[in-house]
Design a protein around this motif. Structure first.
Motif, PDB file in Angstrom:
ATOM      1  N   GLY A 248      13.791   3.130 -10.930  1.00  0.00           N
ATOM      2  CA  GLY A 248      13.793   4.936 -11.812  1.00  0.00           C
ATOM      3  C   GLY A 248      15.335   5.380 -10.447  1.00  0.00           C
ATOM      4  O   GLY A 248      14.484   6.802 -10.515  1.00  0.00           O
ATOM      5  N   LEU A 249      15.949   5.396  -9.961  1.00  0.00           N
ATOM      6  CA  LEU A 249      16.137   5.673  -8.448  1.00  0.00           C
ATOM      7  C   LEU A 249      17.746   6.534  -9.503  1.00  0.00           C
ATOM      8  O   LEU A 249      18.156   5.625 -10.973  1.00  0.00           O
ATOM      9  N   ARG A 250      18.687   7.658  -9.234  1.00  0.00           N
ATOM     10  CA  ARG A 250      19.792   7.462  -9.590  1.00  0.00           C
ATOM     11  C   ARG A 250      20.876   7.882  -8.952  1.00  0.00           C
ATOM     12  O   ARG A 250      20.690   8.430  -7.812  1.00  0.00           O
ATOM     13  N   ALA A 251      22.201   7.079  -8.755  1.00  0.00           N
ATOM     14  CA  ALA A 251      23.012   7.497  -7.532  1.00  0.00           C
ATOM     15  C   ALA A 251      23.620   7.700  -8.438  1.00  0.00           C
ATOM     16  O   ALA A 251      24.190   7.653  -9.808  1.00  0.00           O
ATOM     17  N   LEU A 252      24.840   9.011  -8.181  1.00  0.00           N
ATOM     18  CA  LEU A 252      26.182   9.500  -8.071  1.00  0.00           C
ATOM     19  C   LEU A 252      26.884   8.699  -8.355  1.00  0.00           C
ATOM     20  O   LEU A 252      27.563   8.930  -9.784  1.00  0.00           O
ATOM     21  N   GLY A 253      27.438   7.936  -7.837  1.00  0.00           N
ATOM     22  CA  GLY A 253      29.138   7.432  -8.112  1.00  0.00           C
ATOM     23  C   GLY A 253      28.956   7.155  -6.254  1.00  0.00           C
ATOM     24  O   GLY A 253      28.259   6.514  -5.009  1.00  0.00           O
ATOM     25  N   ALA A 254      30.037   6.146  -6.393  1.00  0.00           N
ATOM     26  CA  ALA A 254      30.292   5.696  -5.565  1.00  0.00           C
ATOM     27  C   ALA A 254      31.933   5.802  -4.241  1.00  0.00           C
ATOM     28  O   ALA A 254      32.386   6.470  -5.461  1.00  0.00           O
ATOM     29  N   ILE A 255      32.004   5.980  -2.677  1.00  0.00           N
ATOM     30  CA  ILE A 255      32.833   5.998  -2.135  1.00  0.00           C
ATOM     31  C   ILE A 255      34.036   5.643  -2.817  1.00  0.00           C
ATOM     32  O   ILE A 255      35.061   5.416  -2.527  1.00  0.00           O
ATOM     33  N   ALA A 256      33.341   3.885  -2.551  1.00  0.00           N
ATOM     34  CA  ALA A 256      34.695   3.167  -2.576  1.00  0.00           C
ATOM     35  C   ALA A 256      34.590   2.434  -3.454  1.00  0.00           C
ATOM     36  O   ALA A 256      33.221   1.737  -4.352  1.00  0.00           O
ATOM     37  N   LEU A 257      35.350   1.129  -4.689  1.00  0.00           N
ATOM     38  CA  LEU A 257      35.094   0.928  -5.657  1.00  0.00           C
ATOM     39  C   LEU A 257      33.999  -0.524  -5.032  1.00  0.00           C
ATOM     40  O   LEU A 257      33.833  -0.987  -6.004  1.00  0.00           O
ATOM     41  N   GLY A 258      34.868  -1.454  -4.331  1.00  0.00           N
ATOM     42  CA  GLY A 258      34.819  -2.328  -3.546  1.00  0.00           C
ATOM     43  C   GLY A 258      34.182  -2.768  -2.149  1.00  0.00           C
ATOM     44  O   GLY A 258      34.707  -1.161  -1.710  1.00  0.00           O
ATOM     45  N   ASP A 259      33.842  -3.466  -1.084  1.00  0.00           N
ATOM     46  CA  ASP A 259      33.817  -3.254  -0.311  1.00  0.00           C
ATOM     47  C   ASP A 259      35.039  -3.874   0.880  1.00  0.00           C
ATOM     48  O   ASP A 259      34.210  -4.532   2.158  1.00  0.00           O
ATOM     49  N   ALA A 260      35.556  -4.344   0.651  1.00  0.00           N
ATOM     50  CA  ALA A 260      36.697  -5.225   0.934  1.00  0.00           C
ATOM     51  C   ALA A 260      37.911  -4.053   1.307  1.00  0.00           C
ATOM     52  O   ALA A 260      38.858  -4.735   2.041  1.00  0.00           O
ATOM     53  N   SER A 261      37.991  -2.635   0.788  1.00  0.00           N
ATOM     54  CA  SER A 261      39.310  -1.771   1.395  1.00  0.00           C
ATOM     55  C   SER A 261      38.819  -1.010   1.120  1.00  0.00           C
ATOM     56  O   SER A 261      37.962  -0.259   0.792  1.00  0.00           O
ATOM     57  N   ASP A 262      39.074  -0.117   1.511  1.00  0.00           N
ATOM     58  CA  ASP A 262      38.878   1.786   1.993  1.00  0.00           C
ATOM     59  C   ASP A 262      39.175   2.366   0.438  1.00  0.00           C
ATOM     60  O   ASP A 262      40.913   1.581   0.399  1.00  0.00           O
ATOM     61  N   PRO A 263      39.239   3.491   0.486  1.00  0.00           N
ATOM     62  CA  PRO A 263      39.384   3.962  -1.223  1.00  0.00           C
ATOM     63  C   PRO A 263      40.112   5.148  -0.457  1.00  0.00           C
ATOM     64  O   PRO A 263      40.743   4.974   0.425  1.00  0.00           O
ATOM     65  N   SER A 264      40.880   4.865  -1.792  1.00  0.00           N
ATOM     66  CA  SER A 264      42.053   6.155  -1.488  1.00  0.00           C
ATOM     67  C   SER A 264      41.883   7.344  -1.463  1.00  0.00           C
ATOM     68  O   SER A 264      40.643   8.106  -1.988  1.00  0.00           O
TER      69      SER A 264
END
Length: 339
Positions: A248-264
């Motif tokens: 029953g937890l809640r994440a707002l969102g993710a910094i990176a879309l995946g785990d193989a490259s840095d986010p823009s």
């Protein structure tokens, strides 16, 4: 397998399941294997060719494709779900009917394994059939080369380079972070081993039931620990929704879309704006990722940065690995969400 033997582990601690090169000893292990258990090509597309080439006589079981497995779609966008993301108790979701499945160590007795040796009749990656027929443990004899994944990576490049360049869609393979899946998979694994090695069937089934009880204890402790959890959190990449759904937890969102490259830069800026406008308790980082990106999101805001690891890189392998992993992740969430 405790009391009977020990499995070979193809992806060692610290290695990414998304992309890994088998050692010669791993290839030999596959060649002599009676059974291979993996999440599936959704998590490890690089392994598919080796399974087809080297493990043609083995029972190959995709845990993600098992009928009782809870499967969730990847979440889209920098911020997840909006108002619909509240109160993700697992009772609110249809988990492919796993709630009706008994946890007595007999995970798939409804499936006919009489033709397990007929592996030529179905491909290892034919998931349309496999998702409803646990017989699909075999391989295509005309398998492609272990390193020829050009076409396959097109479908699964959300686990490769360039995560931020395309839609991160399909089934989220981080399904081991739902304890209910862990229980289902213990039953499935015990049944497979019992079929291959009937002389030790009682040991496999007893071990599975004991493991399920250990998972139940961890779940009870985690629910108690997180009973007072409040606020939202941000993750480095979207790997935890199975754990969230379970507790029953809640994440707002993710910094990176995946785990193989840095986010823009634009994605980081959007996440920082979202964090500034919400009740966010902390940002979760992971050991292998750039901590500076987490600092950029959290800088100047009254939120904590907490390290958790969905792969349990620092946890010793062995019979207690899975429950140790759940405990470690639970401790990270407790640090983040309780005061």
């Amino acid at each position: 397998m405790d009391g009977v033997g020990a499995p070979d582990v193809l992806v060692p601690p610290g290695a990414s399941p998304h992309g890994h090169s088998l050692k010669p000893s791993d290839a030999r292990a596959l060649t002599s294997a009676d059974a291979v258990f993996w999440i599936g090509d959704e998590l490890s597309p690089w392994l598919l060719g080796s399974l087809n080439e080297l493990a043609g006589d083995a029972h190959v079981v995709s845990l993600l494709a098992a009928p009782q497995t809870m499967r969730l779609e990847f979440r889209e966008g920098v911020v997840f779900g909006g108002a619909d993301h509240d109160d993700h108790g697992e009772d609110d979701h249809d988990h492919d009917a796993h709630g009706d499945h008994a946890h007595d160590g007999h995970g798939h007795e409804e499936h006919d394994h009489d033709d397990h040796k007929g592996h030529d009749d179905h491909g290892a990656h034919d998931h349309d059939d496999h998702a409803h027929d646990q017989d699909a443990h075999g391989h295509d004899e005309d398998a492609h080369d272990a390193h020829d994944h050009d076409s396959h990576e097109t479908a699964h490049d959300d686990h490769g380079h360039g995560h931020d360049d395309h839609a991160h869609d399909g089934v989220d393979p981080h399904a081991w972070l739902a304890p209910e899946n862990g229980k289902q998979w213990l039953a499935l694994i015990a049944d497979e081993l019992s079929e291959i090695d009937p002389a030790n069937a009682d040991t496999y089934q007893n071990n599975a039931r004991a493991g399920q009880a250990e998972i139940d204890a961890i779940v009870a402790a985690t629910k108690a620990d997180l009973g007072e959890a409040h606020g939202q959190f941000v993750v480095f990449h979207d790997a935890y929704q199975y754990f969230e759904q379970s507790f029953g937890l809640r994440a707002l969102g993710a910094i990176a879309l995946g785990d193989a490259s840095d986010p823009s830069v634009a994605r980081i800026a959007e996440m920082r704006d979202a964090v500034a406008g919400q009740d966010v308790s902390c940002v979760f980082s992971e050991p292998q990722f750039n901590a500076g990106l987490v600092d950029t999101v959290a800088d100047g805001l009254d939120i904590k940065a907490v390290v958790i690891d969905p792969l349990g890189t620092e946890i010793a392998t062995g019979p207690s690995f899975y429950t140790d992993l759940l405990s470690e992740i639970s401790a990270g969430f407790k640090t983040c969400l309780t005061h």
